[in-house]
Motif scaffolding. Sequence first.
Motif, PDB file in Angstrom:
ATOM      1  N   GLY A  69      14.210   6.368  10.702  1.00 39.41           N
ATOM      2  CA  GLY A  69      13.023   5.544  10.711  1.00 39.41           C
ATOM      3  C   GLY A  69      12.048   5.979  11.781  1.00 39.41           C
ATOM      4  N   ALA A  70      10.963   5.226  11.874  1.00 37.33           N
ATOM      5  CA  ALA A  70       9.917   5.515  12.849  1.00 37.33           C
ATOM      6  C   ALA A  70       9.152   4.238  13.159  1.00 37.33           C
ATOM      7  CB  ALA A  70       8.957   6.562  12.285  1.00 37.33           C
ATOM      8  N   ALA A  71       8.682   4.150  14.383  1.00 42.55           N
ATOM      9  CA  ALA A  71       7.803   3.048  14.778  1.00 42.55           C
ATOM     10  C   ALA A  71       6.360   3.481  14.531  1.00 42.55           C
ATOM     11  CB  ALA A  71       8.014   2.697  16.246  1.00 42.55           C
ATOM     12  N   VAL A  72       5.585   2.598  13.932  1.00 43.79           N
ATOM     13  CA  VAL A  72       4.188   2.865  13.612  1.00 43.79           C
ATOM     14  C   VAL A  72       3.348   1.744  14.221  1.00 43.79           C
ATOM     15  CG1 VAL A  72       2.506   3.067  11.733  1.00 43.79           C
ATOM     16  CG2 VAL A  72       4.782   4.085  11.481  1.00 43.79           C
ATOM     17  N   PRO A  73       2.373   2.083  15.074  1.00 47.62           N
ATOM     18  CA  PRO A  73       1.533   1.030  15.657  1.00 47.62           C
ATOM     19  C   PRO A  73       0.645   0.371  14.605  1.00 47.62           C
ATOM     20  CG  PRO A  73       0.794   3.222  16.355  1.00 47.62           C
ATOM     21  CD  PRO A  73       2.029   3.414  15.531  1.00 47.62           C
ATOM     22  N   VAL A  74       0.430  -0.938  14.766  1.00 47.80           N
ATOM     23  CA  VAL A  74      -0.310  -1.704  13.756  1.00 47.80           C
ATOM     24  C   VAL A  74      -1.720  -2.087  14.188  1.00 47.80           C
ATOM     25  CG1 VAL A  74       1.770  -2.612  12.672  1.00 47.80           C
ATOM     26  CG2 VAL A  74       0.669  -3.909  14.516  1.00 47.80           C
ATOM     27  N   VAL A 101      10.458   1.752   8.512  1.00 51.63           N
ATOM     28  CA  VAL A 101       9.178   1.895   9.193  1.00 51.63           C
ATOM     29  C   VAL A 101       8.987   0.607   9.992  1.00 51.63           C
ATOM     30  CG1 VAL A 101       6.679   2.139   8.940  1.00 51.63           C
ATOM     31  CG2 VAL A 101       8.224   3.374   7.392  1.00 51.63           C
ATOM     32  N   HIS A 102       9.069   0.723  11.314  1.00 55.11           N
ATOM     33  CA  HIS A 102       8.901  -0.438  12.191  1.00 55.11           C
ATOM     34  C   HIS A 102       7.413  -0.600  12.486  1.00 55.11           C
ATOM     35  CE1 HIS A 102       9.557  -2.285  16.460  1.00 55.11           C
ATOM     36  NE2 HIS A 102       8.905  -3.087  15.644  1.00 55.11           N
ATOM     37  N   LEU A 103       6.812  -1.643  11.934  1.00 53.10           N
ATOM     38  CA  LEU A 103       5.410  -1.945  12.207  1.00 53.10           C
ATOM     39  C   LEU A 103       5.358  -2.639  13.563  1.00 53.10           C
ATOM     40  CD1 LEU A 103       4.156  -3.014   8.690  1.00 53.10           C
ATOM     41  CD2 LEU A 103       4.109  -0.765   9.783  1.00 53.10           C
ATOM     42  N   ASP A 104       4.865  -1.913  14.536  1.00 53.44           N
ATOM     43  CA  ASP A 104       4.982  -2.274  15.943  1.00 53.44           C
ATOM     44  C   ASP A 104       3.641  -2.696  16.521  1.00 53.44           C
ATOM     45  OD1 ASP A 104       6.191  -2.548  18.431  1.00 53.44           O
ATOM     46  OD2 ASP A 104       6.032  -0.411  18.907  1.00 53.44           O
ATOM     47  N   GLY A 105       3.587  -3.917  17.037  1.00 48.15           N
ATOM     48  CA  GLY A 105       2.373  -4.414  17.671  1.00 48.15           C
ATOM     49  C   GLY A 105       2.711  -5.403  18.764  1.00 48.15           C
ATOM     50  N   LEU A 131       0.832  -1.210   0.000  1.00 46.42           N
ATOM     51  CA  LEU A 131       0.000   0.000   0.000  1.00 46.42           C
ATOM     52  C   LEU A 131       0.865   1.257   0.000  1.00 46.42           C
ATOM     53  CD1 LEU A 131      -2.780  -0.997   2.575  1.00 46.42           C
ATOM     54  CD2 LEU A 131      -3.088  -0.618   0.118  1.00 46.42           C
ATOM     55  N   LEU A 132       1.926   1.240   0.785  1.00 44.57           N
ATOM     56  CA  LEU A 132       2.821   2.394   0.867  1.00 44.57           C
ATOM     57  C   LEU A 132       3.508   2.642  -0.476  1.00 44.57           C
ATOM     58  CD1 LEU A 132       3.981   4.570   2.733  1.00 44.57           C
ATOM     59  CD2 LEU A 132       5.727   2.922   3.422  1.00 44.57           C
ATOM     60  N   ALA A 133       3.992   1.589  -1.100  1.00 39.87           N
ATOM     61  CA  ALA A 133       4.634   1.733  -2.412  1.00 39.87           C
ATOM     62  C   ALA A 133       3.654   2.304  -3.430  1.00 39.87           C
ATOM     63  CB  ALA A 133       5.183   0.391  -2.882  1.00 39.87           C
ATOM     64  N   GLU A 134       2.427   1.815  -3.405  1.00 39.38           N
ATOM     65  CA  GLU A 134       1.405   2.312  -4.328  1.00 39.38           C
ATOM     66  C   GLU A 134       1.163   3.803  -4.101  1.00 39.38           C
ATOM     67  OE1 GLU A 134      -3.346   1.679  -4.704  1.00 39.38           O
ATOM     68  OE2 GLU A 134      -2.140  -0.163  -4.654  1.00 39.38           O
ATOM     69  N   ARG A 135       1.030   4.197  -2.840  1.00 43.37           N
ATOM     70  CA  ARG A 135       0.780   5.617  -2.516  1.00 43.37           C
ATOM     71  C   ARG A 135       1.960   6.496  -2.896  1.00 43.37           C
ATOM     72  NH1 ARG A 135      -2.490   5.262   2.287  1.00 43.37           N
ATOM     73  NH2 ARG A 135      -2.592   7.495   2.649  1.00 43.37           N
ATOM     74  N   LEU A 136       3.176   5.963  -2.797  1.00 44.06           N
ATOM     75  CA  LEU A 136       4.380   6.734  -3.136  1.00 44.06           C
ATOM     76  C   LEU A 136       4.698   6.690  -4.628  1.00 44.06           C
ATOM     77  CD1 LEU A 136       6.669   5.646  -0.151  1.00 44.06           C
ATOM     78  CD2 LEU A 136       5.690   7.933  -0.524  1.00 44.06           C
ATOM     79  N   GLY A 137       4.065   5.771  -5.336  1.00 43.73           N
ATOM     80  CA  GLY A 137       4.324   5.629  -6.768  1.00 43.73           C
ATOM     81  C   GLY A 137       5.690   5.030  -7.065  1.00 43.73           C
ATOM     82  N   VAL A 138       6.098   4.071  -6.213  1.00 38.02           N
ATOM     83  CA  VAL A 138       7.396   3.407  -6.394  1.00 38.02           C
ATOM     84  C   VAL A 138       7.203   1.902  -6.439  1.00 38.02           C
ATOM     85  CG1 VAL A 138       8.674   5.292  -5.276  1.00 38.02           C
ATOM     86  CG2 VAL A 138       7.884   3.347  -3.895  1.00 38.02           C
ATOM     87  N   GLU A 180      -0.216   6.448   8.653  1.00 38.22           N
ATOM     88  CA  GLU A 180       0.772   6.793   9.686  1.00 38.22           C
ATOM     89  C   GLU A 180       2.195   6.596   9.168  1.00 38.22           C
ATOM     90  OE1 GLU A 180       0.245   5.915  13.816  1.00 38.22           O
ATOM     91  OE2 GLU A 180      -1.864   5.393  13.483  1.00 38.22           O
ATOM     92  N   ALA A 181       2.410   5.537   8.410  1.00 39.50           N
ATOM     93  CA  ALA A 181       3.740   5.293   7.832  1.00 39.50           C
ATOM     94  C   ALA A 181       4.100   6.410   6.867  1.00 39.50           C
ATOM     95  CB  ALA A 181       3.778   3.942   7.119  1.00 39.50           C
ATOM     96  N   LEU A 182       3.166   6.805   6.039  1.00 38.36           N
ATOM     97  CA  LEU A 182       3.410   7.881   5.081  1.00 38.36           C
ATOM     98  C   LEU A 182       3.696   9.194   5.809  1.00 38.36           C
ATOM     99  CD1 LEU A 182       3.542   8.473   2.079  1.00 38.36           C
ATOM    100  CD2 LEU A 182       1.079   8.902   2.117  1.00 38.36           C
ATOM    101  N   ALA A 183       2.982   9.466   6.869  1.00 35.21           N
ATOM    102  CA  ALA A 183       3.214  10.681   7.663  1.00 35.21           C
ATOM    103  C   ALA A 183       4.610  10.652   8.286  1.00 35.21           C
ATOM    104  CB  ALA A 183       2.148  10.813   8.754  1.00 35.21           C
TER     105      ALA A 183
END
Length: 158
Positions: free
Chosen positions: A136-141, A94-98, A14-21, A151-154
């Motif tokens: 990088g950044a931790a993003v809650p899942v 981007v650390h997907l944190d859960g 999803l992130l790649a799609e939103r970034l166009g990469v 949140e990852a994009l932000a």
Amino acid sequence: MGVAGSGKSTVGSLLAERLGVRYAEADDFHPPANVAKMSAGTPLDDEDRRPWLDAIAVWLAGHADRGGVVSCSALRRRYRDRLREQSGARLFFVHLDGSEELVSARMAGRKGHFMPPALLRSQFETLEPLEEDERGAAVPVGGRPEEVTDEALAALTP
């Protein structure tokens, strides 16, 4: 980055799609011996991971000018360091944190993946969160994939 079942593939695509990469799934870079080992319930060791990380780094290097997203566990600092050093690319993790409970529940409903839920505990034991000097950044899942992607994009945009 993150443990198995944290949503790396879903959020990464999803992130790649939103970034166009371009997007790459790190699991696709595993040699057959690694997949067999994990399928049998045996965690990989650093020697198993070396060629896998190097193959991912080659992909990253090839996409450094246009950008790209790779969903990769990158659980230890030394694995992230290897990706940075071998790729030469300016990486952002981007650390997907859960919680283990949340991720375990997700894994229980997952079908057709070679990583058995029994290895999840070893992944949490191996996990070294991002350090202050790592980009990088931790993003809650806990939310829906689209919310986690937001949140990852932000986190990516200053």
